[in-house]
Design a protein around this motif. Sequence first.
Motif, PDB file in Angstrom:
ATOM      1  N   SER A 359      -0.873  -5.522 -12.765  1.00  0.00           N
ATOM      2  CA  SER A 359       0.235  -4.666 -13.194  1.00  0.00           C
ATOM      3  C   SER A 359       1.482  -5.466 -13.530  1.00  0.00           C
ATOM      4  O   SER A 359       2.397  -4.973 -14.191  1.00  0.00           O
ATOM      5  N   GLY A 360       1.544  -6.701 -13.052  1.00  0.00           N
ATOM      6  CA  GLY A 360       2.731  -7.510 -13.270  1.00  0.00           C
ATOM      7  C   GLY A 360       3.892  -7.145 -12.370  1.00  0.00           C
ATOM      8  O   GLY A 360       5.014  -7.619 -12.563  1.00  0.00           O
ATOM      9  N   ALA A 361       3.632  -6.325 -11.375  1.00  0.00           N
ATOM     10  CA  ALA A 361       4.702  -5.868 -10.493  1.00  0.00           C
ATOM     11  C   ALA A 361       5.195  -7.000  -9.595  1.00  0.00           C
ATOM     12  O   ALA A 361       4.401  -7.795  -9.086  1.00  0.00           O
ATOM     13  N   ILE A 362       6.499  -7.065  -9.423  1.00  0.00           N
ATOM     14  CA  ILE A 362       7.093  -7.945  -8.432  1.00  0.00           C
ATOM     15  C   ILE A 362       7.492  -7.092  -7.229  1.00  0.00           C
ATOM     16  O   ILE A 362       6.876  -7.148  -6.181  1.00  0.00           O
ATOM     17  N   LYS A 363       8.524  -6.296  -7.391  1.00  0.00           N
ATOM     18  CA  LYS A 363       8.907  -5.357  -6.332  1.00  0.00           C
ATOM     19  C   LYS A 363       8.858  -3.937  -6.884  1.00  0.00           C
ATOM     20  O   LYS A 363       9.512  -3.617  -7.878  1.00  0.00           O
ATOM     21  N   VAL A 364       8.060  -3.109  -6.241  1.00  0.00           N
ATOM     22  CA  VAL A 364       7.947  -1.694  -6.581  1.00  0.00           C
ATOM     23  C   VAL A 364       8.797  -0.909  -5.592  1.00  0.00           C
ATOM     24  O   VAL A 364       8.689  -1.101  -4.385  1.00  0.00           O
ATOM     25  N   GLN A 365       9.653  -0.042  -6.116  1.00  0.00           N
ATOM     26  CA  GLN A 365      10.471   0.795  -5.244  1.00  0.00           C
ATOM     27  C   GLN A 365      10.176   2.268  -5.475  1.00  0.00           C
ATOM     28  O   GLN A 365       9.903   2.705  -6.597  1.00  0.00           O
ATOM     29  N   ILE A 366      10.222   3.002  -4.374  1.00  0.00           N
ATOM     30  CA  ILE A 366      10.034   4.455  -4.387  1.00  0.00           C
ATOM     31  C   ILE A 366      11.390   5.091  -4.138  1.00  0.00           C
ATOM     32  O   ILE A 366      12.083   4.740  -3.177  1.00  0.00           O
ATOM     33  N   GLN A 367      11.765   6.021  -4.999  1.00  0.00           N
ATOM     34  CA  GLN A 367      13.106   6.585  -4.958  1.00  0.00           C
ATOM     35  C   GLN A 367      13.063   8.089  -4.766  1.00  0.00           C
ATOM     36  O   GLN A 367      12.146   8.770  -5.229  1.00  0.00           O
ATOM     37  N   SER A 368      14.053   8.588  -4.050  1.00  0.00           N
ATOM     38  CA  SER A 368      14.154  10.021  -3.786  1.00  0.00           C
ATOM     39  C   SER A 368      15.545  10.502  -4.133  1.00  0.00           C
ATOM     40  O   SER A 368      16.521  10.103  -3.497  1.00  0.00           O
ATOM     41  N   GLU A 369      15.628  11.336  -5.149  1.00  0.00           N
ATOM     42  CA  GLU A 369      16.926  11.893  -5.552  1.00  0.00           C
ATOM     43  C   GLU A 369      17.187  13.169  -4.761  1.00  0.00           C
ATOM     44  O   GLU A 369      17.069  14.278  -5.247  1.00  0.00           O
ATOM     45  N   VAL A 370      17.543  12.986  -3.479  1.00  0.00           N
ATOM     46  CA  VAL A 370      17.797  14.138  -2.628  1.00  0.00           C
ATOM     47  C   VAL A 370      19.133  14.752  -2.991  1.00  0.00           C
ATOM     48  O   VAL A 370      20.015  14.109  -3.533  1.00  0.00           O
ATOM     49  N   ASP A 371      19.274  16.045  -2.675  1.00  0.00           N
ATOM     50  CA  ASP A 371      20.470  16.788  -3.062  1.00  0.00           C
ATOM     51  C   ASP A 371      21.560  16.634  -2.001  1.00  0.00           C
ATOM     52  O   ASP A 371      21.864  17.555  -1.254  1.00  0.00           O
ATOM     53  N   THR A 372      22.149  15.454  -1.950  1.00  0.00           N
ATOM     54  CA  THR A 372      23.245  15.210  -1.001  1.00  0.00           C
ATOM     55  C   THR A 372      24.503  14.796  -1.745  1.00  0.00           C
ATOM     56  O   THR A 372      24.443  14.363  -2.896  1.00  0.00           O
TER      57      THR A 372
END
Length: 372
Positions: A359-372
Motif C-alpha cells: 500500500s505504500g503506507a507509512i503512518k495510517v491514522q484513524i480520525q473521528s469528527e465528533v460533534d464537540t
Amino acid sequence: MSTTAVKTITKPNIGVFTNPEHKLWIEETTPNLNALKEKKGEGLPEGWVTVAIKSTGICGSDIHFWHAGAIGPMVVTNNHILGHESAGTIIATHPSVTHLQLGDRVAIEPGLICNNCEPCLTGRYNGCENMKFLSTPPVNGLLRRYVNHPAIWCHKIGNMSYENGALLEPLSVALAGMERSGVALGDSVLICGAGPIGLITLLCCQAAGACPVTITDVDEGRLQVASKLCPRVKTYKVNTSLKPPESAEEIVKTANGIRPAIALECTGVESSVSNAIYSVKFGGKVFVIGVGKPEMSLPFMRLSTQEIDLQFQYRYCNTWPRAIRLVEDGVIDMKQLVTHRFDLEDAIKAFETAGDIKSGAIKVQIQSEVDT
C-alpha cells in the motif's frame, strides 16, 4: 461528587476490536453514550477526564496483536480494543482537575502507573511493575470515540493539529532512544528500518546533528521517503541474500567507509540486529528500539571482541513535554509521515492498508469528527 461540565454529544461510542481468533471489527463500547450524555460525566474518578478522540495512529504493535495475537508474553485472550497513539479534546472533567478545561486539545500518554514501585519512584516509570498500558492486553486501547483517562497523562498541545498530537507517541519512542543511546553532534549513526519509528528517529538524528547518517530497509519506497525527509541521509536497501557480515560491509561502504558509532535498530528483526552488530566500530553501541521475537541468535564473539555495547529500550518516560516543544517550534516536522487517513467507521480498511506493505503506507491514522 459530580463533574464540572460536559460537552453536548450525540454520536455513540464505538471501538475497534480484535480477539484470539484474529478477527477485527467495530462495535459500541464504554464509556457508553448514556453515561456520557445523561449522567453528564458523573462518576469520573478523582483526577480523571473524558476525551473525545480525534486522531489515532495505527502502530505496528496493533497490527501484530491483530495478526499474531501476542507480542512476547502479552497475549490477546479476549475481545480487545487496539490503539495507543491518540489526541483529542477534553469534554468532561472531575472537579479535582484544574489544569484542564473543556475544549482543551490534548495528546494522551497511554501508560497508567502505580507510583509505588522502584521504577516509578526513581523516575523510570516505563518499567512500572504494575503498568497498565492501553492497547496492551488485557488493557483496552484508545481506538474509540470517547475515553476516560487520568488528567495527569493528558498533555496539552495548544493549537497543534490532532495528527501531530497523535504522532507524539511514536516521537516519544524515538526521543527515549536518542537520550539513552547518547547520540551527539557529529556522531556517525546507522538506523535500521525505515518504518514510522525509524523515520522519526531519522528526523531526531538530523536535528541532533549526527553525521553521516545511514538508514536501511528492505523496501525502496520507504528509503525514498527517508531521502525526502532528510536529503543528506545515505540509504541502503538490504539484500536479504547476504549474510550479516557481508551486509555490514555494504552498509559501511554506503557511509563512505565510516563505521557507525551508534546503530539505532528499529525493526527488532534478528538479521537486522546482526547487521547492526557487524556494522558498528570498535567500542560502538547497538541500541535496539524495535520489538522482536522472544529469543534470537546474535554474534556474541563479535560483540565481545569489538567491545560493542548492546542496549535495549522499553517504551519511554518523561518524553512528552520535550516532544511537544520540538513539534511546536518546528524542530521536528512529521507532517509527511501520515500517508493515509480513514474515518473511525472505516477502521477495518485502515488496518488492512497499514498491514499491507504494497500500500505504500507509512503512518495510517484513524480520525473521528465528533460533534464537540
